[in-house]
Design an enzyme around this catalytic site. Structure first.
Site, PDB file in Angstrom:
ATOM      1  N   ARG A 152      24.783  15.702  11.994  1.00 31.67           N
ATOM      2  CA  ARG A 152      23.366  15.463  11.756  1.00 31.67           C
ATOM      3  C   ARG A 152      23.077  13.973  11.497  1.00 31.67           C
ATOM      4  O   ARG A 152      22.068  13.438  11.944  1.00 31.67           O
ATOM      5  CB  ARG A 152      22.932  16.300  10.559  1.00 31.67           C
ATOM      6  N   ASN A 191       4.519  16.377  10.632  1.00 32.57           N
ATOM      7  CA  ASN A 191       4.968  17.588  11.319  1.00 32.57           C
ATOM      8  C   ASN A 191       3.804  18.574  11.385  1.00 32.57           C
ATOM      9  O   ASN A 191       2.922  18.563  10.533  1.00 32.57           O
ATOM     10  CB  ASN A 191       6.131  18.232  10.553  1.00 32.57           C
ATOM     11  N   HIS A 220       3.273  22.661  11.367  1.00 34.83           N
ATOM     12  CA  HIS A 220       4.009  23.899  11.078  1.00 34.83           C
ATOM     13  C   HIS A 220       3.060  25.084  11.245  1.00 34.83           C
ATOM     14  O   HIS A 220       1.924  25.050  10.754  1.00 34.83           O
ATOM     15  CB  HIS A 220       4.564  23.855   9.652  1.00 34.83           C
ATOM     16  N   GLU A 256      13.175  18.210   2.038  1.00 31.50           N
ATOM     17  CA  GLU A 256      13.193  19.681   2.017  1.00 31.50           C
ATOM     18  C   GLU A 256      12.321  20.209   3.155  1.00 31.50           C
ATOM     19  O   GLU A 256      11.193  19.741   3.361  1.00 31.50           O
ATOM     20  CB  GLU A 256      12.652  20.166   0.668  1.00 31.50           C
TER      21      GLU A 256
HETATM   22  C1  GRF Z   1       4.122  24.896  17.413  1.00 32.85           C
HETATM   23  O1  GRF Z   1       3.696  26.199  17.190  1.00 32.85           O
HETATM   24  C2  GRF Z   1       4.370  24.196  16.115  1.00 32.85           C
HETATM   25  O2  GRF Z   1       3.608  24.684  15.065  1.00 32.85           O
HETATM   26  C3  GRF Z   1       5.823  24.469  15.847  1.00 32.85           C
HETATM   27  O3  GRF Z   1       6.419  24.505  17.112  1.00 32.85           O
HETATM   28  C4  GRF Z   1       5.477  24.857  18.092  1.00 32.85           C
HETATM   29  C5  GRF Z   1       5.533  23.846  19.182  1.00 32.85           C
HETATM   30  O4  GRF Z   1       4.764  24.212  20.289  1.00 32.85           O
HETATM   31  N1  GRF Z   1       6.355  23.470  14.954  1.00 32.85           N
HETATM   32  P1  GRF Z   1       4.508  23.183  21.460  1.00 32.85           P
HETATM   33  O5  GRF Z   1       5.872  22.779  22.017  1.00 32.85           O
HETATM   34  O6  GRF Z   1       3.755  22.029  20.904  1.00 32.85           O
HETATM   35  O7  GRF Z   1       3.716  23.960  22.483  1.00 32.85           O
END
Ligand code: GRF
Length: 215
Positions: free
Chosen positions: A67, A109, A111, A145
């Site tokens: 990593r 990010n 999520h 985290e």
């Molecule tokens: C999305 O649903 C995001 O929330 C998650 O991964 C997915 C990525 O989708 N982290 P895409 O590749 O942007 O279509």
């Protein structure tokens, strides 16, 4: 200052990357994507990025690459690109601690849940299994985290009776494509920062902004 150079990290379809790219073209983000990096050479989003003329890079996992090594290589790619913000958009690798520290406060990010609920994977399925009334997505600054960093903006919807995972995930994605460009747009305009322990927007400490579906 000029448009903010930023990078987008993907592993799959890249629909959020495409939403961000569109927003750079129509003026919602005063920025430009300087690199699209994928850990999978066959990610569909890479082809889409190339078709748009964006710079792309592939950083595949190789046997023996731990990593930390992945993080160092990724940082090197991002530094060479001149990125001043890194947007994770479906990047399926857990990032090394040193990488996160190095890019902290410049690392966002998206999520697919209303964090802090449902960190981790398979959020749509878990939300349906639990019989939740609401679901959504969150843009947050990244900390060491997983899925635990401070939220910037959330998209929220009401789960419909009898809805399946596919339909629910499509609705969440539509919200993702609204809130992620908004957050990156704020950052690019110098309006958004994570200062000390607080997310600050336009000089005010904010609870996460909330976008309701169809609002
Ligand atoms: C999305 O649903 C995001 O929330 C998650 O991964 C997915 C990525 O989708 N982290 P895409 O590749 O942007 O279509």
């Amino acid at each position: 200052m000029g448009p903010l150079p930023f990078a987008v990290l993907i592993s799959g379809r890249g629909s959020n990357m495409l939403a961000l790219e569109r927003a750079t073209r129509d003026g919602r983000i005063d920025g430009r994507i300087v690199s699209v990096v994928s850990d999978r050479a066959n990610a569909a989003g890479l082809d889409a990025a190339r078709e748009l003329g964006l710079e792309t890079a592939v950083l595949e996992h190789r046997p023996g690459m731990d990593r930390a090594e992945h993080g160092r290589r990724l940082s090197a790619i991002l530094e060479r690109s001149g990125a001043q913000l890194v947007a994770l958009a479906g990047y399926m690798r857990i990032l090394d601690v040193d990488f996160v520290r190095k890019w902290q406060r410049r690392l966002l990010n998206i999520h697919p849940s209303l964090l802090p609920a449902y960190r981790g994977l398979h959020t749509h399925r878990r939300v349906l299994e639990a019989g939740e009334g609401h679901h959504g997505c969150t843009v947050h600054f990244v900390v060491e985290e997983l899925d635990a960093g401070p939220a910037v903006i959330q998209g929220r919807l009401t789960v419909r009776p009898g809805e399946d995972e596919e339909r629910l995930s499509a609705r969440v994605q539509r919200l993702e494509h609204i809130i992620y460009p908004r957050a990156v747009g704020w950052f690019a305009a110098g309006r958004l920062a994570w200062r000390g322990g607080d997310v600050v927007l336009d000089g005010q400490v904010r609870v996460p902004d909330l976008v309701e579906e169809d609002a």
